[in-house]
Design a protein around this motif. Structure first.
Motif, PDB file in Angstrom:
ATOM      1  N   LYS A 288     -37.295 -40.649-102.759  1.00 21.44           N
ATOM      2  CA  LYS A 288     -36.427 -40.881-101.605  1.00 21.44           C
ATOM      3  C   LYS A 288     -35.782 -42.272-101.626  1.00 21.44           C
ATOM      4  O   LYS A 288     -34.829 -42.539-100.925  1.00 21.44           O
ATOM      5  N   ASP A 289     -36.336 -43.172-102.459  1.00 25.12           N
ATOM      6  CA  ASP A 289     -35.847 -44.551-102.464  1.00 25.12           C
ATOM      7  C   ASP A 289     -34.959 -44.808-103.685  1.00 25.12           C
ATOM      8  O   ASP A 289     -35.419 -44.958-104.788  1.00 25.12           O
TER       9      ASP A 289
ATOM     10  N   ASP B  15     -36.126 -57.326-101.409  1.00 24.79           N
ATOM     11  CA  ASP B  15     -35.320 -56.140-101.700  1.00 24.79           C
ATOM     12  C   ASP B  15     -33.871 -56.276-101.250  1.00 24.79           C
ATOM     13  O   ASP B  15     -33.057 -55.382-101.511  1.00 24.79           O
TER      14      ASP B  15
ATOM     15  N   LYS C 257     -34.137 -48.261-107.928  1.00 22.34           N
ATOM     16  CA  LYS C 257     -34.720 -47.676-106.728  1.00 22.34           C
ATOM     17  C   LYS C 257     -34.544 -48.550-105.486  1.00 22.34           C
ATOM     18  O   LYS C 257     -34.918 -48.141-104.380  1.00 22.34           O
ATOM     19  N   ASN C 258     -33.988 -49.743-105.668  1.00 16.61           N
ATOM     20  CA  ASN C 258     -33.643 -50.600-104.526  1.00 16.61           C
ATOM     21  C   ASN C 258     -32.507 -51.518-104.953  1.00 16.61           C
ATOM     22  O   ASN C 258     -32.170 -51.622-106.144  1.00 16.61           O
TER      23      ASN C 258
END
Length: 305
Positions: free
Chosen positions: A120-121, A27, A149-150
């Motif tokens: 939340k991500d 990530d 999302k990342n």
């Protein structure tokens, strides 16, 4: 803050420090790690190094992972139209009238506010006001957006946009009857010197812009077209169609005042395709026209009859 120590093995000899650190955690993005190195969050044998440092076998890499940025933007519960979602990517169908991300003076009611309540991500590459946002569509344009999302997903999606490997097709209703069934508009776009809130076709301080179009239906005074973006400049389709003499219906910025009854430009991002950042599978999504555009087309068809 979390601290990690890694010893460089023989097979990593002569590899750049940013490449080695990025490979530790899937990530972590290359640009994120490079910022850590520049900020002294990554050291080699207790000393700070540059991002192009070549590792030696036996080097001890120490990484201090900074705390995630606390977002100033508040999460707001919204009834979002989520078309696809997994742990890396989210695809959302944005309604007319919704701004994509907050800006000074406009911190609520945006797509980002709704996304923050939904999950939340979100990637942090674009900072506090634009978490997860890889590309944008205008407030009064409807349709599909991909959200990261990342940071790994964000970097992958941005690189695909730069490499022009994504598929982005829009449907639009324009003033005038187009004489050609298809064509390509290859004209650079830059800021309009006489109106800084507008873009225009210009050779000064401009960037290359290419739009392909295909006529779907012709009416008495309007044409229904599909546009495919090769580049993604601000207001690109709106500027290009005005440039060739067929401005978008309902466009308050680039179109005529006397137009069809619609609250904003008749432009819909209906099809979106990209390679999934993790699985590398090509994915494509399509959503129907919003009801107001369908109603306009029905009215235009009745007038033809």
């Amino acid at each position: 803050m979390e601290h990690i120590e890694v010893k460089i093995e023989e097979e990593q000899q002569s590899e750049r420090i940013d490449k080695v650190v990025t490979s530790i955690e899937s990530d972590w993005s290359r640009s994120q790690v490079q910022n850590w190195v520049k900020d002294g969050m990554v050291t080699v044998n207790g000393k700070t190094v540059k991002t192009n440092y070549k590792c030696s076998a036996g080097d001890i890499i120490s990484i201090t992972i900074p705390e995630p940025t606390i977002l100033d933007v508040e999460a707001e519960e919204m009834n979002l139209d989520i078309v696809f979602e997994d742990s890396d990517v989210l695809v959302v169908n944005k309604p007319r009238g919704m701004v994509v991300h907050p800006a000074p003076g406009n911190y609520s009611g945006t797509l980002v506010n709704g996304l923050m309540a939904h999950c939340k991500d979100l990637s942090g590459i674009n900072g506090v006001l634009r978490p997860g946002i890889v590309h944008r569509i205008d407030k009064d344009t409807t349709g599909l957006l991909m959200v990261a999302k990342n940071d790994m997903a964000h970097e992958s999606l941005v690189s695909q946009l730069k490499a022009k490997t994504t598929t982005r097709k829009y449907k639009a209703i324009v003033h005038g009857v187009m004489p050609h069934d298809k064509g390509t508009i290859d004209a650079p776009i830059g800021r309009d010197k006489s109106d800084r809130q507008k873009m225009t076709v210009t050779d000064e301080n401009s960037r290359d812009a290419v739009t392909h179009f295909n006529v779907l239906e012709k009416f008495n005074d309007f044409t229904f077209v599909e546009c495919q973006l090769e580049t993604g400049r601000t207001h690109q389709i709106r500027v290009h169609l005005k440039y060739i003499g067929f401005p978008l219906a309902g466009d308050p910025k680039y179109g005529p005042k006397k137009t069809l009854d619609i609250n904003g430009q008749a432009l819909h991002a209906g099809l979106l395709g990209f390679e999934h950042p993790r699985t590398k599978e090509y994915m494509e999504f399509e959503v129907p026209l919003p009801k107001d555009m369908e109603q306009l087309l029905d009215n235009l068809r009745r007038k033809l009859g």
